[in-house]
Design a protein around this motif. Sequence first.
Motif, PDB file in Angstrom:
ATOM      1  N   VAL A 188      93.258  34.609   7.418  1.00  0.00           N
ATOM      2  CA  VAL A 188      92.911  35.562   6.362  1.00  0.00           C
ATOM      3  C   VAL A 188      91.543  36.155   6.696  1.00  0.00           C
ATOM      4  CG1 VAL A 188      94.206  34.296   4.611  1.00  0.00           C
ATOM      5  CG2 VAL A 188      91.770  33.863   4.881  1.00  0.00           C
ATOM      6  N   PRO A 189      91.257  37.363   6.204  1.00  0.00           N
ATOM      7  CA  PRO A 189      89.947  37.953   6.477  1.00  0.00           C
ATOM      8  C   PRO A 189      88.844  37.028   5.965  1.00  0.00           C
ATOM      9  CG  PRO A 189      91.366  39.529   5.365  1.00  0.00           C
ATOM     10  CD  PRO A 189      92.086  38.228   5.364  1.00  0.00           C
ATOM     11  N   LEU A 212      88.003  36.426   2.309  1.00  0.00           N
ATOM     12  CA  LEU A 212      88.989  35.719   1.496  1.00  0.00           C
ATOM     13  C   LEU A 212      88.859  34.203   1.619  1.00  0.00           C
ATOM     14  CD1 LEU A 212      92.217  37.864   1.895  1.00  0.00           C
ATOM     15  CD2 LEU A 212      90.639  37.786  -0.013  1.00  0.00           C
ATOM     16  N   SER A 242      97.608  38.925   6.807  1.00  0.00           N
ATOM     17  CA  SER A 242      96.226  39.081   6.406  1.00  0.00           C
ATOM     18  C   SER A 242      96.020  40.354   5.591  1.00  0.00           C
ATOM     19  CB  SER A 242      95.374  39.054   7.670  1.00  0.00           C
ATOM     20  OG  SER A 242      94.167  39.668   7.470  1.00  0.00           O
ATOM     21  N   SER A 243      96.611  41.464   6.035  1.00  0.00           N
ATOM     22  CA  SER A 243      96.360  42.686   5.264  1.00  0.00           C
ATOM     23  C   SER A 243      97.162  42.685   3.968  1.00  0.00           C
ATOM     24  CB  SER A 243      96.586  43.953   6.093  1.00  0.00           C
ATOM     25  OG  SER A 243      97.913  44.028   6.485  1.00  0.00           O
ATOM     26  N   THR A 285      95.021  40.714   1.516  1.00  0.00           N
ATOM     27  CA  THR A 285      93.890  41.540   1.087  1.00  0.00           C
ATOM     28  C   THR A 285      94.321  42.545   0.029  1.00  0.00           C
ATOM     29  OG1 THR A 285      93.055  41.393   3.322  1.00  0.00           O
ATOM     30  CG2 THR A 285      92.048  43.037   1.920  1.00  0.00           C
ATOM     31  N   LYS A 286      95.442  43.177   0.291  1.00  0.00           N
ATOM     32  CA  LYS A 286      95.928  44.194  -0.637  1.00  0.00           C
ATOM     33  C   LYS A 286      96.263  43.560  -1.991  1.00  0.00           C
ATOM     34  CE  LYS A 286      99.689  47.554  -1.020  1.00  0.00           C
ATOM     35  NZ  LYS A 286     100.241  46.962  -2.230  1.00  0.00           N
ATOM     36  N   ALA A 344      93.148  42.720  -3.951  1.00  0.00           N
ATOM     37  CA  ALA A 344      92.523  43.918  -4.516  1.00  0.00           C
ATOM     38  C   ALA A 344      93.352  44.447  -5.688  1.00  0.00           C
ATOM     39  CB  ALA A 344      92.375  44.985  -3.440  1.00  0.00           C
ATOM     40  N   GLY A 396      83.617  41.265   0.217  1.00  0.00           N
ATOM     41  CA  GLY A 396      84.834  41.925   0.669  1.00  0.00           C
ATOM     42  C   GLY A 396      84.578  43.392   0.983  1.00  0.00           C
ATOM     43  N   ASP A 441      85.341  44.558   4.778  1.00  0.00           N
ATOM     44  CA  ASP A 441      86.719  44.999   4.929  1.00  0.00           C
ATOM     45  C   ASP A 441      86.879  46.397   4.330  1.00  0.00           C
ATOM     46  OD1 ASP A 441      89.633  43.152   5.127  1.00  0.00           O
ATOM     47  OD2 ASP A 441      89.652  45.210   4.413  1.00  0.00           O
ATOM     48  N   LYS A 444      89.375  48.447   4.057  1.00  0.00           N
ATOM     49  CA  LYS A 444      90.522  48.652   3.151  1.00  0.00           C
ATOM     50  C   LYS A 444      90.210  48.105   1.769  1.00  0.00           C
ATOM     51  CE  LYS A 444      94.500  49.840   5.606  1.00  0.00           C
ATOM     52  NZ  LYS A 444      94.719  49.124   6.889  1.00  0.00           N
ATOM     53  N   PHE A 445      89.590  46.961   1.759  1.00  0.00           N
ATOM     54  CA  PHE A 445      89.243  46.353   0.471  1.00  0.00           C
ATOM     55  C   PHE A 445      88.212  47.223  -0.238  1.00  0.00           C
ATOM     56  CE2 PHE A 445      86.964  43.391  -2.316  1.00  0.00           C
ATOM     57  CZ  PHE A 445      88.032  42.839  -3.007  1.00  0.00           C
TER      58      PHE A 445
END
Length: 681
Positions: A306-307, A310, A341-342, A345-346, A349, A377, A381, A383-384
């Motif tokens: 995981v990122p 997280l 992982s993504s 994250t999604k 969020a 985050g 990241d 995207k986050f």
Amino acid sequence: MQTGKIGVTTENIFPIIKKFLYSDHEIFLRELISNAVDATQKLKTMSSAGDFNGVIGETTIQVSVDKKKKTIKISDCGIGMTKDELDKYLNQIAFSSANDFLDKYKDQSSAIIGHFGLGFYSSFMVSDKVEVITKSYQEGAQAVKWSCDGSPEFSIEDVEKENRGTDVILYIDKESKDFLEESKIEQLLKKYCKFLPVDIAFGKDKEWKDGKMVETGKDKIINNTKPAWTLKPADLKDEDYVKFYRELYPSGDEPLFNIHLNVDYPFKLTGILYFPKIKNNIEIQKNKIQLYCNQVFVTDSVEGIVPEFLTLLHGVIDSPDIPLNVSRSYLQSDSNVKKISSHITKKVADRLGDIFKNNRDEFEKKWDNLKLFIEYGMMTDEKFYEKASKFALLKNTDERYFTFEEYEKLIKENQTDKNKTLIYLYSTNKTDQYTYIDKAKNKGYDVLLLDGQLDVHLINQLESKLKESRFVRVDSDVVDKLIEKDETRESKLSDELKDDLKSVFNVSVKSKEVFNVVIETLDEKDAPALITQSEFMRRMKEMAQTGGGMNFYGELPDSYNLVVNPNHPLVIKISEGLQAEAGASLDENNTQRKRLKDEIDFMDKEQKKKKADEIIQVEKDDLENLRKELSALENSRKDILESYGAANKVVKQIIDLALLANNMLRGEELSTFVKRSVDLL
Ligand code: ADP
């Protein structure tokens, strides 16, 4: 009785297994119990598919230790094996897979530590001899016993066994005798098997009877076969999630929120993640997520899966699609792992976004405990960040919360400077910076409270993200200059007199070499002097302190401005006093300096008209002498001003008051100030 030799290339694989997996011998138990669980599950699947018509009956897996015989036994009531299957699975497949495995990972022992892949043969890490007694579920099956003493020689013979299923008996070797302690086995069962889907019994339940603990006849089941993450979210209430959190972490604060993950496609993943209360110090919060594979515990270090940010969360992730027998660096490039992982994250969020939308009150209440996680985050990241920038909050010094968008609207009108830059004012400490906050508020500005561990970094990020915006700490300049507008304030002193004040005030801060005197025309009701610190320098130093890689700035001394207000009556009085006492000599000095300057300017111009080789030496010398004379005059002017300042108690008092207001007057200086104050009274 059949004997044979396992098809090996290596003469004796077992010493290698023992040595190779030295640091992680304990996984043998996980591997054997996983096999027992699989065999039991297979039987259940076959039964529901109609391929097995017998009675399933009791399926509890029994684990027992016999300290005298030095054995550990794992018994299941699963599908068992026929003689042929035994030969195929243990002698050929299992062995060759163990062999392949070792071949593949010979050079990277760290890659396999703690991970799957060795299966049944890991039992030889702790045993001199292993016996498997098994009876297939098939009708009329003959029970068989397989035995192997760690050399490639094995034997298979027919035996009597009443029930369907498999017993694996390990004859524990000398070096591994720790595993014969019940407490050790119990600890391992709790670590690896706590959430396996089939009941696992180890020992008997105990109860109080006649003043002592006695064993009851009941098996002690060590696992919860239906942990919360395997259930449907619709079947769980908030209490159930909290209860499960307690099961994972018996001590610790209650979590803020949770997310139930449930993905089927394109990969399988279930789990529950909890947002803990994160206050300070990120490091100690990490590595609380536990990774499972079909309810078998694998590891609690999920970096690479995981990122980074997280890893601050707590909880469980369960996925059979995470390749576990590979190295960490390989994991990060695995496409499934990337997707997982993504996805997480999604989800994280989205969940935060939902709570914000549906229950803003609750979100605001928990913000202070959530903020560090979200900021971390956003910083790490992209995207986050995109998602979080819609719900991340800014808190002002009146404890009100705003989204980025709301806040921009709030300050747009009042806090845009003459260059059209939007100025976000902030404070890092409401008590220490009280005076400055108060001044800014009186001017109609709003002041944010940015006192978190990551706030300096967040500020930098926001400045690069938000258009034409700048963050300015409320004490980095006088309030009029925090946000520069076109308006100018009239000064009661001429530029020349103001310039004189610079040297008058310089004398008292000379001992503090990092002070810089600036004259700033403020309101007469403002303080006669105050201390500010440049936003840029302070921020660079802070970044250096929190490891922003700006070491150069970290080593610079703190530098401050002493801002003197020439409109303040006391300062005007000082200026008048200066005129009365030294006005004549200053005027004389000024006239002479003016004359010299004009002369120098003239000669300079004349010489510039000529080519370099046309200027004769005398001319050069003349100019040089005039310059020296001018500089001597400047020095003597400074001397006049500084000695006036040095002798003036009010000057000293004004400066000390400014220092005091900033909590910067200490020790001897403070005591001198107190004495001087009494004298002045
Ligand atoms: P894996 O479990 O990864 O397939 P193992 O070496 O652990 O590899 O086991 C090899 C095979 O032996 C299993 O696939 C299974 O068919 C069989 N086996 C092992 N343990 C049991 C058991 N307790 N009951 C029935 N079959 C078993």
